[in-house]
Design an enzyme around this catalytic site. Structure first.
Site, mmCIF file in Angstrom:
data_model
loop_
_atom_site.group_PDB
_atom_site.id
_atom_site.type_symbol
_atom_site.label_atom_id
_atom_site.label_comp_id
_atom_site.label_asym_id
_atom_site.label_seq_id
_atom_site.Cartn_x
_atom_site.Cartn_y
_atom_site.Cartn_z
ATOM 1 N N TYR A 96 11.386 -9.349 -0.731
ATOM 2 C CA TYR A 96 11.741 -9.042 0.658
ATOM 3 C C TYR A 96 12.902 -9.898 1.150
ATOM 4 O O TYR A 96 13.623 -9.509 2.064
ATOM 5 C CB TYR A 96 10.545 -9.301 1.582
ATOM 6 N N LYS A 143 2.505 -9.659 -12.261
ATOM 7 C CA LYS A 143 2.979 -8.756 -13.318
ATOM 8 C C LYS A 143 3.608 -9.651 -14.380
ATOM 9 O O LYS A 143 4.797 -9.541 -14.718
ATOM 10 C CB LYS A 143 3.985 -7.749 -12.705
ATOM 11 N N ASP A 181 -1.086 -3.615 -11.845
ATOM 12 C CA ASP A 181 -1.374 -2.186 -12.025
ATOM 13 C C ASP A 181 -2.867 -1.939 -12.242
ATOM 14 O O ASP A 181 -3.474 -1.084 -11.596
ATOM 15 C CB ASP A 181 -0.511 -1.570 -13.151
ATOM 16 N N ASP A 230 1.472 -6.208 0.048
ATOM 17 C CA ASP A 230 1.727 -5.101 0.981
ATOM 18 C C ASP A 230 1.072 -3.827 0.454
ATOM 19 O O ASP A 230 0.322 -3.145 1.160
ATOM 20 C CB ASP A 230 3.239 -4.917 1.123
ATOM 21 N N ASP A 242 -2.701 -1.812 1.693
ATOM 22 C CA ASP A 242 -2.744 -0.424 2.193
ATOM 23 C C ASP A 242 -3.661 0.425 1.307
ATOM 24 O O ASP A 242 -4.423 1.252 1.794
ATOM 25 C CB ASP A 242 -1.347 0.212 2.216
HETATM 26 C C1 IPM Z 1 3.586 -4.566 6.824
HETATM 27 C C2 IPM Z 1 4.772 -3.637 6.801
HETATM 28 C C3 IPM Z 1 6.056 -4.440 6.686
HETATM 29 C C4 IPM Z 1 6.041 -5.128 5.330
HETATM 30 C C5 IPM Z 1 7.370 -3.645 6.866
HETATM 31 C C6 IPM Z 1 7.371 -2.853 8.136
HETATM 32 C C7 IPM Z 1 8.564 -4.565 6.843
HETATM 33 O O1 IPM Z 1 4.650 -2.682 5.787
HETATM 34 O O2 IPM Z 1 3.507 -5.407 7.746
HETATM 35 O O3 IPM Z 1 2.711 -4.433 5.969
HETATM 36 O O4 IPM Z 1 6.371 -4.508 4.317
HETATM 37 O O5 IPM Z 1 5.667 -6.296 5.303
HETATM 38 MN MN MN Z 2 2.715 -2.665 4.841
#
Ligand code: IPM
Ligand code: MN
Ligand code: NAD
Length: 350
Positions: free
Chosen positions: A141, A187, A219, A243, A247
């Site tokens: 990032y 990884k 993975d 990240d 999710d």
């Molecule tokens: C999160 C989001 C952010 C990230 C984006 C919006 C920059 O996906 O807070 O999880 O990738 O960290």
């Molecule tokens: Mn995110």
């Protein structure tokens, strides 16, 4: 008096933030708490007002706060904000970096109230209770150089020993308060940064002989999260993997709309936000699940203000209401955002 800087942001951000503030306000006096909310422009809202997602006044208000609540930022794909000098996402990254919020704590729980709503079989998800400790201020990032050209582009993934060690210490310290198991995800069969990650985490583990450490490749970890989620206690991983895995883990409770997070630095102010985004597809319809934001506020109470009882009563009320069938459309119900919020407040006062 606790000074809370409020960054409602974009999309569903303002809707779910209104819910969290209503819950805090309705219950503050029961716990002899007093909150001062300082609303600031951030994300697309900042761009509209000043051309920048993170205006200087907003950053200053964050430095001055006792804690920060963030809704979500960002527009739909193709939004004009993508062309801004500082996009909403760049503003978010700049804020995390400026406040040195390197430790992002993402609890993944499936309380019994959510078991029937999970798309994963009850026998698999029952008892799921783990925390993703995501490194938040380094990795791909932030690595330089990076460039986007017409026909080629590149990013750089960088980690230093210091950056890895400090997030690893956070993970082990957290594990010591729990079931004492750390899974470090990398990884290392391919990436240099992951080889360093594995070496440093292994070294840090020696300071925590009461904890066990296992390493897993990202993975296969992605598969194990949905196949054997109760295997995990604390997962520690780098920025991008954290990240994505968090999710993915939202499938276990059945929606992103119930997952909060906390971001901490060494000594400075902490920030609390849902793990999801601004959900442009449902914004403005009063149908977003505000639980993620309400539970983020509960984490703030616990972790920044040591208000354990108040935090617990909010969490209990959220899941009790869900248990009674009051759920938003992401969980298959038809409760509106404000109806769910009112039910949580009523539950806390009953
Ligand atoms: C999160 C989001 C952010 C990230 C984006 C919006 C920059 O996906 O807070 O999880 O990738 O960290
Ligand atoms: Mn995110
Ligand atoms: P998203 O998390 O906004 O939405 C993914 C899916 O989950 C959508 O179908 C959405 O409707 C649903 N969802 C998310 N939160 C929900 C809630 N509380 N209640 C009900 N449903 C919910 O991800 P996306 O669509 O990929 O991204 C949208 C925007 O959000 C992008 O601009 C992205 O950059 C931004 N984003 C911001 C943050 C943040 O502010 N921390 C985090 C992630 C994404």
């Amino acid at each position: 008096m606790k000074k809370i800087t409020v960054l409602a942001g974009d999309g569903i951000g303002p809707e779910i933030m209104a819910s969290a503030i209503a819950v805090l306000q309705a219950t503050a006096s029961n716990y002899e708490q007093n909150f001062q909310f300082n609303n600031q422009l951030f994300g697309g809202a900042g761009i509209e007002a000043s051309g920048r997602a993170l205006p200087e006044a907003t950053l200053q208000a964050c430095y001055d706060a006792d804690a920060i609540l963030l809704g979500a930022i960002g527009g739909a794909i193709g939004s004009p904000w993508e062309k801004a000098k500082q996009t909403p996402e760049q503003g978010l990254l700049a804020l995390r970096k400026a406040l040195n919020l390197f430790a992002n704590i993402r609890p993944i729980c499936v309380p019994d109230a959510l078991l029937p709503l999970s798309p994963v079989k009850e026998a698999i998800v029952k008892g799921t209770d783990f925390i993703v400790v995501r490194e938040l201020t380094s990795g791909i990032y932030f690595g330089e150089p990076r460039q986007l050209q017409e026909t080629k582009a590149y990013d750089t993934c960088r980690y230093t020993e210091t950056e890895i060690a400090r997030i690893a210490h956070k993970a082990f310290q957290l594990a010591q308060t729990r079931r004492k198991k750390v899974t470090s995800v990398d990884k290392a069969n391919v990436l240099a940064t992951s080889k360093l990650w594995r070496k440093v985490v292994t070294d840090v583990a020696k300071d925590y002989p009461d904890c066990t450490l296992e390493h897993q490749l990202v993975d296969s970890c992605a598969m194990r999260i949905v196949q054997q989620p109760t295997d995990f206690d604390v997962i520690v991983t780098e920025n991008l993997f954290g990240d994505i895995l968090s999710d993915e883990a939202s499938v276990l409770p059945g929606t992103l709309g119930v997952l909060p997070s906390a971001s901490h630095s060494e000594n400075g102010v902490s920030l609390y936000e849902p793990i999801h985004g601004s959900a442009p597809d449902i914004a403005g319809k009063n149908c977003a699940n505000p639980a993620s934001m309400i539970l983020s506020a509960a984490l703030m109470l616990r972790q920044s203000f040591q208000e354990e009882k108040m935090a617990q009563s909010i969490e209990d009320a959220v899941f009790a209401v869900m248990n009674e069938g009051v759920v938003t459309p992401d969980l298959g119900g038809n409760a509106k955002t404000d109806e769910f919020t009112a039910a949580v407040i009523k539950k806390m006062q009953s």
